[in-house]
Write a protein that holds these residues in place. Structure first.
Motif, PDB file in Angstrom:
ATOM      1  N   ASP A  38      -2.029  -9.392  -4.890  1.00 59.37           N
ATOM      2  CA  ASP A  38      -2.966  -8.825  -5.311  1.00 59.37           C
ATOM      3  C   ASP A  38      -3.341  -7.260  -4.592  1.00 59.37           C
ATOM      4  O   ASP A  38      -3.529  -6.386  -5.020  1.00 59.37           O
ATOM      5  N   ARG A  42      -2.799  -3.368  -5.133  1.00 58.23           N
ATOM      6  CA  ARG A  42      -3.713  -2.229  -5.093  1.00 58.23           C
ATOM      7  C   ARG A  42      -3.162  -1.135  -4.527  1.00 58.23           C
ATOM      8  O   ARG A  42      -3.576   0.141  -4.585  1.00 58.23           O
ATOM      9  N   ARG A  45      -1.102   0.925  -6.620  1.00 54.89           N
ATOM     10  CA  ARG A  45      -1.820   1.984  -7.615  1.00 54.89           C
ATOM     11  C   ARG A  45      -2.260   3.052  -6.703  1.00 54.89           C
ATOM     12  O   ARG A  45      -2.410   4.286  -7.430  1.00 54.89           O
ATOM     13  N   THR A  46      -2.483   2.730  -5.656  1.00 56.80           N
ATOM     14  CA  THR A  46      -3.263   4.143  -4.709  1.00 56.80           C
ATOM     15  C   THR A  46      -2.033   4.982  -4.548  1.00 56.80           C
ATOM     16  O   THR A  46      -2.231   6.236  -4.325  1.00 56.80           O
ATOM     17  N   PRO A 236     -10.968  -3.409  -1.625  1.00 60.34           N
ATOM     18  CA  PRO A 236     -10.326  -2.278  -1.608  1.00 60.34           C
ATOM     19  C   PRO A 236     -10.174  -1.765   0.106  1.00 60.34           C
ATOM     20  O   PRO A 236      -9.377  -0.822   0.388  1.00 60.34           O
TER      21      PRO A 236
END
Length: 259
Positions: A38, A42, A45-46, A236
């Protein structure tokens, strides 16, 4: 649920990004690997142009050697919160074996995730999710790490606790350790109760759920803690720190924009 693969695009003539290989400790508990993925999703995606692979030191595949297969260059980043045996011995040893077999392999070795100010921000995020307002002067915080046989790693956690207490309005911040040294989380909670603390919150300084996280929650609640936050997980802030470590590894002159 895993996200769909991201199509990577780069401008014509731009060299491909150096692959990022994140090395986690590994666990028999499937929740740990799911949390790592997970977090890395992230990151993907960044920075969709950066190929991201996972490796584990123990308990789960792929090994670091497997993750390095097929790449000519990689940034190897420990998904570890302190500099201890795994980052000082295990990862360098695995890299030495890999480069001995493949002398042309170019490896950029990155720093551990912690210490970093954004990890404290992530700790406060998890405490807030557990109903504990950041910097509440009526709350005594117990910062719990896994613990290490390396006293330097334990001292680093104690330093985070002292700095956190100094920068925020908590009643106090006490470092505790789930193994290898003391105080244990349970001992820390009991001592705070005896000292007159009326509200005690436990902040696990752990990346993923598993044996230690479950034990910390069970034993500190039994000892009288009022709230136990979740592990850091795919916060995040951790993705930001990991990408910062990546840039510092690939471009050694890069400076932290957040530390």
């Amino acid at each position: 649920m895993r996200t769909a693969p991201v199509r990577r695009w780069r401008a014509p003539g731009t060299p491909p990004a150096v692959p990022l290989i994140a090395v986690a400790h590994g666990s028999r508990d499937p929740r740990a690997a799911a949390t790592v993925e997970d977090l890395l999703d992230r990151v993907r995606r960044t920075r969709p142009e950066v190929p991201v692979r996972t490796a584990y030191l123990d308990h789960a595949p792929p090994t670091l050697a497997m993750a390095l297969s097929g790449v000519a260059e990689a940034a190897v980043l420990p998904l570890l919160l302190t500099e201890a045996y795994h980052s000082r011995v295990d990862i360098p040893g695995a890299l030495a074996e890999a480069t001995a077999r493949r002398p042309r392999l170019r490896v950029h070795r990155g720093a551990t995730l912690g210490p970093h100010p954004l990890l404290v921000t992530a700790l406060e995020r998890r405490l807030a999710e557990a109903g504990v307002p950041p910097g509440d002067p009526g709350t005594a915080v117990v910062l719990v790490s896994a613990g290490s046989s390396d006293p330097r790693a334990n001292a680093a956690v104690a330093g985070i606790a002292a700095d956190w207490a100094g920068r925020r309005g908590w009643r106090s911040v006490t470092a505790a350790y789930a193994s290898a040294t003391g105080p244990t989380p349970q001992e820390a909670v009991l001592r705070l109760r005896r000292s007159g603390a009326t509200r005690i919150a436990v902040a696990p300084y752990l990346l993923a759920p598993g044996h230690f996280a479950d034990k910390i929650r069970r034993e500190t609640l039994a000892a009288g803690a009022d709230a136990v936050a979740d592990v850091l997980g795919a916060a995040p802030e951790l993705a930001t720190v990991l990408l910062e470590r990546y840039e510092q590894a690939v471009h050694p002159g890069a400076r932290s924009a957040t530390a």
